[in-house]
Motif scaffolding. Structure first.
Motif, PDB file in Angstrom:
ATOM      1  N   THR B  71       0.828  -1.210   0.000  1.00  0.00           N
ATOM      2  CA  THR B  71       0.000   0.000   0.000  1.00  0.00           C
ATOM      3  C   THR B  71       0.856   1.252   0.000  1.00  0.00           C
ATOM      4  O   THR B  71       0.529   2.231  -0.661  1.00  0.00           O
ATOM      5  CB  THR B  71      -0.963   0.001   1.202  1.00  0.00           C
ATOM      6  OG1 THR B  71      -1.706  -1.214   1.180  1.00  0.00           O
ATOM      7  CG2 THR B  71      -1.935   1.162   1.110  1.00  0.00           C
ATOM      8  N   VAL B  75       0.550   4.503  -2.313  1.00  0.00           N
ATOM      9  CA  VAL B  75       0.461   5.868  -1.767  1.00  0.00           C
ATOM     10  C   VAL B  75       1.543   6.741  -2.411  1.00  0.00           C
ATOM     11  O   VAL B  75       1.283   7.885  -2.808  1.00  0.00           O
ATOM     12  CB  VAL B  75       0.598   5.862  -0.221  1.00  0.00           C
ATOM     13  CG1 VAL B  75       0.790   7.278   0.316  1.00  0.00           C
ATOM     14  CG2 VAL B  75      -0.626   5.208   0.420  1.00  0.00           C
ATOM     15  N   VAL B  78       0.560   7.781  -5.879  1.00  0.00           N
ATOM     16  CA  VAL B  78      -0.442   8.846  -5.867  1.00  0.00           C
ATOM     17  C   VAL B  78       0.223  10.180  -5.504  1.00  0.00           C
ATOM     18  O   VAL B  78      -0.058  11.217  -6.114  1.00  0.00           O
ATOM     19  CB  VAL B  78      -1.595   8.493  -4.884  1.00  0.00           C
ATOM     20  CG1 VAL B  78      -2.463   9.706  -4.592  1.00  0.00           C
ATOM     21  CG2 VAL B  78      -2.447   7.356  -5.457  1.00  0.00           C
ATOM     22  N   PHE B  99      -4.375   6.242  -9.259  1.00  0.00           N
ATOM     23  CA  PHE B  99      -4.906   5.250  -8.309  1.00  0.00           C
ATOM     24  C   PHE B  99      -5.739   4.216  -9.057  1.00  0.00           C
ATOM     25  O   PHE B  99      -5.531   3.002  -8.929  1.00  0.00           O
ATOM     26  CB  PHE B  99      -5.750   5.967  -7.258  1.00  0.00           C
ATOM     27  CG  PHE B  99      -6.298   5.060  -6.174  1.00  0.00           C
ATOM     28  CD1 PHE B  99      -5.742   5.053  -4.912  1.00  0.00           C
ATOM     29  CD2 PHE B  99      -7.387   4.222  -6.416  1.00  0.00           C
ATOM     30  CE1 PHE B  99      -6.249   4.221  -3.911  1.00  0.00           C
ATOM     31  CE2 PHE B  99      -7.895   3.389  -5.423  1.00  0.00           C
ATOM     32  CZ  PHE B  99      -7.328   3.390  -4.169  1.00  0.00           C
ATOM     33  N   TYR B 129      -4.129   3.381   6.112  1.00  0.00           N
ATOM     34  CA  TYR B 129      -3.718   3.810   4.776  1.00  0.00           C
ATOM     35  C   TYR B 129      -4.767   4.667   4.094  1.00  0.00           C
ATOM     36  O   TYR B 129      -4.440   5.522   3.274  1.00  0.00           O
ATOM     37  CB  TYR B 129      -3.298   2.618   3.920  1.00  0.00           C
ATOM     38  CG  TYR B 129      -1.839   2.381   4.112  1.00  0.00           C
ATOM     39  CD1 TYR B 129      -0.917   3.250   3.534  1.00  0.00           C
ATOM     40  CD2 TYR B 129      -1.378   1.367   4.926  1.00  0.00           C
ATOM     41  CE1 TYR B 129       0.436   3.075   3.740  1.00  0.00           C
ATOM     42  CE2 TYR B 129      -0.026   1.189   5.149  1.00  0.00           C
ATOM     43  CZ  TYR B 129       0.885   2.047   4.553  1.00  0.00           C
ATOM     44  OH  TYR B 129       2.227   1.893   4.766  1.00  0.00           O
ATOM     45  N   ARG B 130      -6.036   4.432   4.439  1.00  0.00           N
ATOM     46  CA  ARG B 130      -7.053   5.307   3.875  1.00  0.00           C
ATOM     47  C   ARG B 130      -6.814   6.734   4.368  1.00  0.00           C
ATOM     48  O   ARG B 130      -7.016   7.695   3.646  1.00  0.00           O
ATOM     49  CB  ARG B 130      -8.436   4.803   4.257  1.00  0.00           C
ATOM     50  CG  ARG B 130      -8.749   3.547   3.460  1.00  0.00           C
ATOM     51  CD  ARG B 130     -10.113   3.012   3.742  1.00  0.00           C
ATOM     52  NE  ARG B 130     -10.449   2.025   2.746  1.00  0.00           N
ATOM     53  CZ  ARG B 130     -11.573   2.008   2.044  1.00  0.00           C
ATOM     54  NH1 ARG B 130     -12.488   2.926   2.239  1.00  0.00           N
ATOM     55  NH2 ARG B 130     -11.778   1.085   1.145  1.00  0.00           N
ATOM     56  N   TYR B 133      -4.031   8.329   2.207  1.00  0.00           N
ATOM     57  CA  TYR B 133      -4.539   8.884   0.946  1.00  0.00           C
ATOM     58  C   TYR B 133      -5.298  10.186   1.206  1.00  0.00           C
ATOM     59  O   TYR B 133      -5.142  11.165   0.476  1.00  0.00           O
ATOM     60  CB  TYR B 133      -5.488   7.886   0.262  1.00  0.00           C
ATOM     61  CG  TYR B 133      -4.808   6.719  -0.397  1.00  0.00           C
ATOM     62  CD1 TYR B 133      -3.978   6.914  -1.492  1.00  0.00           C
ATOM     63  CD2 TYR B 133      -5.006   5.429   0.053  1.00  0.00           C
ATOM     64  CE1 TYR B 133      -3.356   5.831  -2.110  1.00  0.00           C
ATOM     65  CE2 TYR B 133      -4.384   4.344  -0.556  1.00  0.00           C
ATOM     66  CZ  TYR B 133      -3.566   4.552  -1.638  1.00  0.00           C
ATOM     67  OH  TYR B 133      -2.946   3.487  -2.247  1.00  0.00           O
ATOM     68  N   VAL B 163     -11.571   9.557  -1.218  1.00  0.00           N
ATOM     69  CA  VAL B 163     -11.012   8.232  -0.934  1.00  0.00           C
ATOM     70  C   VAL B 163     -12.116   7.178  -0.989  1.00  0.00           C
ATOM     71  O   VAL B 163     -11.960   6.124  -1.613  1.00  0.00           O
ATOM     72  CB  VAL B 163     -10.332   8.205   0.458  1.00  0.00           C
ATOM     73  CG1 VAL B 163      -9.907   6.782   0.827  1.00  0.00           C
ATOM     74  CG2 VAL B 163      -9.132   9.126   0.483  1.00  0.00           C
TER      75      VAL B 163
END
Lengths: 210, 210
Positions: B71, B75, B78, B99, B129-130, B133, B163
């Motif tokens: 992840t 990230v 992005v 993404f 991780y959300r 982002y 997200v």
């Protein structure tokens, strides 16, 4: 006689099962799935822990069942809001508001249903229920395209955008670790949050500034 | 001499750890976390299963580590896309496209990172991780408000809407159960999907029809 006996046993069994479900619901609403221990649930329901496992194969199965029941209730509320009088944008806005306001009124239960890291069995249910919400939104978007109040678009894909946007934007505010917020400002904050979510979602659908 | 020996052992240990991670990554990219069995990973890595547990306390810890590494790579991609030349709406659009397109190019890995029902330890990482982002998007939205290309709004809340919208709208298309799609149309379908997601998100942010 034998038949009646069996019927009575069946009833008792169903009542015990329901009591276990109700008490699990109560525990989850209070502290999430993580804090819902079988011994605690058994104590609240007034049954032996072994009895719980006669009704549910495992803790995970009990949780999945409670998740299903609790989420179905929320799905029904959203479906109900979609019957509001008005065009599809008004109905969709009512549905989004219903979802968000109900979540913010019962934040621990909502957190558990939307985001709490739980067993894969519950996660499976979560995926299924996100589809149930998307189905409702998709139908309303299609109606809106027909009515002319929503521009033509892939209603399925937009419906999943709605589900994701509203769920994800509530995760932070519902998170138990953020519950230190000053409760005096809570209602104002929540109103602003709901307004922001609805604006984003409705702008996303319609491309019209609100 | 003793020091050198230790250094060599340390290197070997690190190499074995890396090989275990690489092979787990390979398994997940092929069939998701569910199909990544320890015996299979050990076989691929050429180590005994016991060796894996000398490097990771449990299967869940190994998965959480692989999840974090995979992840973080996404990230970073992005974040990189957000350095595109242009105003904040152009940068955000590039980031959303990055993404979505990367996810659709590696659908099984993306499915595993975004939505596969996994152990709570991995779910915890997913929540973290959300946020990562959302932090990136929030920064770009704030810049856009400053630049005047995005209307004033609560950037934090809008970032979580982004997200959620992008992740949720990819869940269905990435799901292994939907992989029966005609591959000839796959690229066209994916382009349409990415276009829909970006339109919804950018309209949500700006309230301007696209």
């Amino acid at each position: 006689m034998a038949y009646r006996e069996t019927e009575k046993m069946r009833q008792r069994k169903a009542q015990a099962r329901q009591r276990i479900i109700d008490c699990t619901f109560e525990c989850v609403a209070e502290g999430g799935f993580r804090s819902a221990r079988i011994t605690r649930i058994a104590g609240l329901a007034g049954v032996a822990t072994g009895t719980i496992y006669r009704h549910f194969e495992s803790r995970e199965d009990l949780f999945a069942e409670v998740f299903r029941l609790a989420t179905q209730r929320e799905v029904n509320k959203v479906a109900e809001a979609l019957t509001t009088t008005g065009n599809a944008t008004i109905r969709l806005e009512a549905a989004l508001r219903q979802f968000a306001e109900r979540a913010l009124r019962g934040p621990m239960m909502a957190w558990s249903l939307i985001a709490e890291p739980v067993d894969p069995k519950v996660e499976e249910e979560r995926l299924a229920y996100r589809k149930a919400y998307a189905d409702l939104f998709e139908q309303a978007i299609l109606e809106g395209i027909d009515e002319g109040c929503i521009p033509d678009q892939n209603a399925r894909q937009s419906s999943t955008c709605l589900v994701g946007a509203i769920a994800e934007s509530l995760v932070g505010p519902l998170s138990p670790t953020q519950s230190g917020q000053a409760s005096r400002n809570l209602k104002d904050n929540n109103d602003l949050l709901v307004g922001t979510i609805i604006r984003f979602c409705m702008q996303g659908l319609t491309g019209t500034r609100r």
